[in-house]
Design a protein around this motif. Sequence first.
Motif, PDB file in Angstrom:
ATOM      1  N   LEU A 249      42.702  45.363  39.775  1.00  0.00           N
ATOM      2  CA  LEU A 249      42.016  45.557  38.410  1.00  0.00           C
ATOM      3  C   LEU A 249      42.569  46.459  37.499  1.00  0.00           C
ATOM      4  O   LEU A 249      42.547  47.808  37.947  1.00  0.00           O
ATOM      5  N   ASN A 250      42.721  46.161  36.126  1.00  0.00           N
ATOM      6  CA  ASN A 250      43.225  47.355  35.225  1.00  0.00           C
ATOM      7  C   ASN A 250      41.736  48.008  34.684  1.00  0.00           C
ATOM      8  O   ASN A 250      40.587  47.422  35.142  1.00  0.00           O
ATOM      9  N   ARG A 251      41.870  48.812  33.750  1.00  0.00           N
ATOM     10  CA  ARG A 251      40.769  49.537  33.364  1.00  0.00           C
ATOM     11  C   ARG A 251      39.745  48.564  32.498  1.00  0.00           C
ATOM     12  O   ARG A 251      38.716  48.702  32.743  1.00  0.00           O
TER      13      ARG A 251
ATOM     14  N   ARG B 298      39.676  45.682  21.343  1.00  0.00           N
ATOM     15  CA  ARG B 298      39.159  44.265  21.682  1.00  0.00           C
ATOM     16  C   ARG B 298      40.231  43.552  22.261  1.00  0.00           C
ATOM     17  O   ARG B 298      39.443  42.656  23.082  1.00  0.00           O
ATOM     18  N   ASP B 299      41.321  43.600  21.879  1.00  0.00           N
ATOM     19  CA  ASP B 299      42.429  42.825  22.598  1.00  0.00           C
ATOM     20  C   ASP B 299      42.653  42.996  23.969  1.00  0.00           C
ATOM     21  O   ASP B 299      42.890  42.167  24.704  1.00  0.00           O
ATOM     22  N   SER B 300      42.260  44.126  24.396  1.00  0.00           N
ATOM     23  CA  SER B 300      42.347  44.492  26.106  1.00  0.00           C
ATOM     24  C   SER B 300      41.254  43.949  26.447  1.00  0.00           C
ATOM     25  O   SER B 300      41.679  43.323  27.714  1.00  0.00           O
ATOM     26  N   ILE B 301      40.271  43.861  26.006  1.00  0.00           N
ATOM     27  CA  ILE B 301      38.810  43.148  26.438  1.00  0.00           C
ATOM     28  C   ILE B 301      39.189  41.754  26.730  1.00  0.00           C
ATOM     29  O   ILE B 301      38.726  41.183  27.501  1.00  0.00           O
ATOM     30  N   SER B 302      39.792  40.968  25.420  1.00  0.00           N
ATOM     31  CA  SER B 302      39.887  39.535  25.708  1.00  0.00           C
ATOM     32  C   SER B 302      40.834  39.161  26.618  1.00  0.00           C
ATOM     33  O   SER B 302      40.657  38.229  27.360  1.00  0.00           O
TER      34      SER B 302
ATOM     35  N   HIS C  64      39.742  36.618  30.038  1.00  0.00           N
ATOM     36  CA  HIS C  64      40.522  35.562  30.172  1.00  0.00           C
ATOM     37  C   HIS C  64      40.924  35.712  32.065  1.00  0.00           C
ATOM     38  O   HIS C  64      40.834  34.596  32.536  1.00  0.00           O
ATOM     39  N   ARG C  65      41.263  36.849  32.371  1.00  0.00           N
ATOM     40  CA  ARG C  65      41.770  37.122  33.816  1.00  0.00           C
ATOM     41  C   ARG C  65      40.487  36.915  34.712  1.00  0.00           C
ATOM     42  O   ARG C  65      40.606  36.082  35.633  1.00  0.00           O
ATOM     43  N   MET C  66      39.478  37.541  34.270  1.00  0.00           N
ATOM     44  CA  MET C  66      38.416  37.742  35.139  1.00  0.00           C
ATOM     45  C   MET C  66      37.357  36.269  35.129  1.00  0.00           C
ATOM     46  O   MET C  66      37.071  36.021  36.250  1.00  0.00           O
ATOM     47  N   ALA C  67      37.584  35.732  34.134  1.00  0.00           N
ATOM     48  CA  ALA C  67      36.902  34.322  34.129  1.00  0.00           C
ATOM     49  C   ALA C  67      37.797  33.207  35.032  1.00  0.00           C
ATOM     50  O   ALA C  67      37.186  32.499  35.971  1.00  0.00           O
TER      51      ALA C  67
END
Length: 166
Positions: free
Chosen positions: A59-61, A89-93, A97-100
């Motif tokens: 997992l990344n930060r 915001r873009d890193s959280i977005s 996607h990955r975590m979903a």
Amino acid sequence: MVLKTSLGASKISDPNLNDERDLMGIFERNSVPTSYKISYLANSLILPFYDFVKASYGLNRGEYLLLFCLAYVPKLTAQDVANMTGRPRDSISRAVHRMADEGYLDRIPDPGDGRQAFLTITKRGLELHEEVVANFIAREKELLEVLSAEEQLNLNKILDKLVQTM
């Protein structure tokens, strides 16, 4: 060369230079000693932790911070997480996607705003968070064991006050 990486170290002797350099003096001899100390402590605590999380869990930060926030606040938007963590915001977005896709969180469309979704952590995501955070708890305990219970309480009060100004 002798080097201790804790705040208790005060000098480094370099036999090639035949002098002693007071490296710990940087903590007081700078124009922003409080900010520098906070930065040093945060980097010393957080950076090795995220390296560990990446190596051990992939997992990344941003991905872990997403799980972390959802473990304690059950329904958030990606913007909420960005605001809570100070991450872009873009890193959280991308993390959403990955975590979903990995089954660690669910996305529920926001009926009031079709551009965003509410996020909730799944059982799988919560289990992963609990495994990862156990390591963070141990590291925090190790860092704070030099403080008495009263000092830890006072530190938390001071940090709470500072966080509320951000």
